[in-house]
Structures are given as structure tokens and as C-alpha cells.
Design a protein around this motif. Structure first.
Motif, PDB file in Angstrom:
ATOM      1  N   UNK A   1       0.827  -1.202   0.000  1.00 41.57           N
ATOM      2  CA  UNK A   1       0.000   0.000   0.000  1.00 41.57           C
ATOM      3  C   UNK A   1       0.863   1.255   0.000  1.00 41.57           C
ATOM      4  N   UNK A   2       1.941   1.235   0.794  1.00 41.32           N
ATOM      5  CA  UNK A   2       2.851   2.375   0.845  1.00 41.32           C
ATOM      6  C   UNK A   2       3.521   2.599  -0.512  1.00 41.32           C
ATOM      7  N   UNK A   3       3.916   1.521  -1.175  1.00 43.27           N
ATOM      8  CA  UNK A   3       4.542   1.641  -2.502  1.00 43.27           C
ATOM      9  C   UNK A   3       3.562   2.240  -3.518  1.00 43.27           C
ATOM     10  N   UNK A   4       2.324   1.758  -3.476  1.00 39.45           N
ATOM     11  CA  UNK A   4       1.320   2.298  -4.411  1.00 39.45           C
ATOM     12  C   UNK A   4       1.024   3.768  -4.125  1.00 39.45           C
ATOM     13  N   UNK A   5       1.015   4.145  -2.849  1.00 37.34           N
ATOM     14  CA  UNK A   5       0.780   5.533  -2.476  1.00 37.34           C
ATOM     15  C   UNK A   5       1.913   6.425  -2.964  1.00 37.34           C
ATOM     16  N   UNK A   6       3.149   5.971  -2.797  1.00 38.42           N
ATOM     17  CA  UNK A   6       4.294   6.749  -3.283  1.00 38.42           C
ATOM     18  C   UNK A   6       4.258   6.888  -4.798  1.00 38.42           C
ATOM     19  N   UNK A   7       3.882   5.839  -5.496  1.00 38.04           N
ATOM     20  CA  UNK A   7       3.795   5.907  -6.951  1.00 38.04           C
ATOM     21  C   UNK A   7       2.704   6.884  -7.387  1.00 38.04           C
ATOM     22  N   UNK A   8       1.581   6.877  -6.694  1.00 37.55           N
ATOM     23  CA  UNK A   8       0.494   7.808  -7.031  1.00 37.55           C
ATOM     24  C   UNK A   8       0.910   9.248  -6.755  1.00 37.55           C
ATOM     25  N   UNK A   9       1.622   9.479  -5.642  1.00 40.08           N
ATOM     26  CA  UNK A   9       2.100  10.831  -5.338  1.00 40.08           C
ATOM     27  C   UNK A   9       3.116  11.298  -6.375  1.00 40.08           C
ATOM     28  N   UNK A  10       3.969  10.397  -6.846  1.00 40.42           N
ATOM     29  CA  UNK A  10       4.945  10.762  -7.871  1.00 40.42           C
ATOM     30  C   UNK A  10       4.249  11.142  -9.167  1.00 40.42           C
ATOM     31  N   UNK A  11       3.205  10.396  -9.540  1.00 38.55           N
ATOM     32  CA  UNK A  11       2.440  10.752 -10.751  1.00 38.55           C
ATOM     33  C   UNK A  11       1.764  12.101 -10.583  1.00 38.55           C
ATOM     34  N   UNK A  12       1.280  12.370  -9.383  1.00 36.93           N
ATOM     35  CA  UNK A  12       0.594  13.640  -9.121  1.00 36.93           C
ATOM     36  C   UNK A  12       1.573  14.806  -9.263  1.00 36.93           C
ATOM     37  N   UNK A  13       2.800  14.634  -8.793  1.00 34.44           N
ATOM     38  CA  UNK A  13       3.793  15.699  -8.876  1.00 34.44           C
ATOM     39  C   UNK A  13       4.213  15.969 -10.309  1.00 34.44           C
ATOM     40  N   UNK A  14       4.122  14.966 -11.172  1.00 35.69           N
ATOM     41  CA  UNK A  14       4.541  15.124 -12.559  1.00 35.69           C
ATOM     42  C   UNK A  14       3.537  15.916 -13.386  1.00 35.69           C
ATOM     43  N   UNK A  15       2.305  16.021 -12.928  1.00 33.85           N
ATOM     44  CA  UNK A  15       1.315  16.767 -13.693  1.00 33.85           C
ATOM     45  C   UNK A  15       1.657  18.247 -13.650  1.00 33.85           C
ATOM     46  N   UNK A  16       1.396  18.933 -14.749  1.00 34.28           N
ATOM     47  CA  UNK A  16       1.742  20.344 -14.889  1.00 34.28           C
ATOM     48  C   UNK A  16       0.453  21.150 -14.952  1.00 34.28           C
ATOM     49  N   UNK A  17       0.450  22.277 -14.277  1.00 36.11           N
ATOM     50  CA  UNK A  17      -0.703  23.175 -14.321  1.00 36.11           C
ATOM     51  C   UNK A  17      -0.582  24.048 -15.568  1.00 36.11           C
ATOM     52  N   UNK A  18      -1.549  23.930 -16.477  1.00 36.35           N
ATOM     53  CA  UNK A  18      -1.531  24.689 -17.723  1.00 36.35           C
ATOM     54  C   UNK A  18      -2.435  25.910 -17.650  1.00 36.35           C
TER      55      UNK A  18
END
Length: 100
Positions: free
Chosen positions: A18-35
Motif C-alpha cells: 500500500x505504501x509503494x502504491x501511495x508513493x507511486x500515485x504521489x509521484x504521478x501527481x507531482x509530474x502533472x503540470x498546471x496549464x
């Protein structure tokens, strides 16, 4: 990867997964760019283009009217510039109302 832990895993393994999946989801969230800023700039450039194009088009049509039709220099160009500006402002306001 599924949401279900593997069969027969311990609670510690489930928490680690669960912790690994949470870290992966947070990393994807950080990669998104506000346009949002880019969209605002694009709208501004579009409005500027419409305004310059409207005035330029009106001046061109006014020049044609003055030169080839009426010979009433500079009144055709003045009227054309004013009409082009009014048309451009109308289009800008119409686009702004439809966007909101």
C-alpha cells in the motif's frame, strides 16, 4: 498491478504494498503540470490578434473604398478602422462570455 494484495501475504507485506502504491500515485501527481497560465496567455494572444486583425482589416477595406470607389481620402480608412475595432471588441466580448 491490482488493488488486491497477493493471496497469503502478511499484514506487513500488505502495508508495504500500500505504501509503494501511495508513493507511486504521489509521484504521478507531482509530474502533472498546471496549464492554467498557458491557457490565460493563449486567450490574451487570441484577443490581441483579433483586435489587431480587425483594425488592420478595417484599414485595408477603408483604403480600398477610398482609392477605388469613392475617392474620399482619409474618411474611408477612418471609418474602416473604427468599424474593424468595433467588430473585434464584439468578438472578444462574445468569446469571453462563452468561456465563462
Amino acid at each position: 498491478m491490482t488493488d488486491e494484495p497477493p493471496y497469503g501475504s502478511s499484514p506487513d507485506d500488505e502495508l508495504k504494498d500500500l505504501d509503494d502504491r501511495l508513493k507511486a500515485a504521489e509521484a504521478r501527481q507531482r509530474k502533472t503540470v498546471d496549464h492554467g497560465a498557458e491557457v490565460g496567455a493563449n486567450q490574451g494572444y487570441l484577443a490581441l490578434g483579433e483586435l489587431v486583425g480587425g483594425i488592420g482589416g478595417g484599414l485595408g477595406l477603408g483604403w480600398l473604398v477610398d482609392t477605388y470607389l469613392l475617392g474620399s481620402k482619409p474618411w474611408g480608412m477612418i471609418a474602416g478602422a473604427l468599424l474593424g475595432m468595433v467588430a473585434a471588441v464584439y468578438l472578444i466580448v462574445k468569446r469571453g462570455q462563452s468561456a465563462s
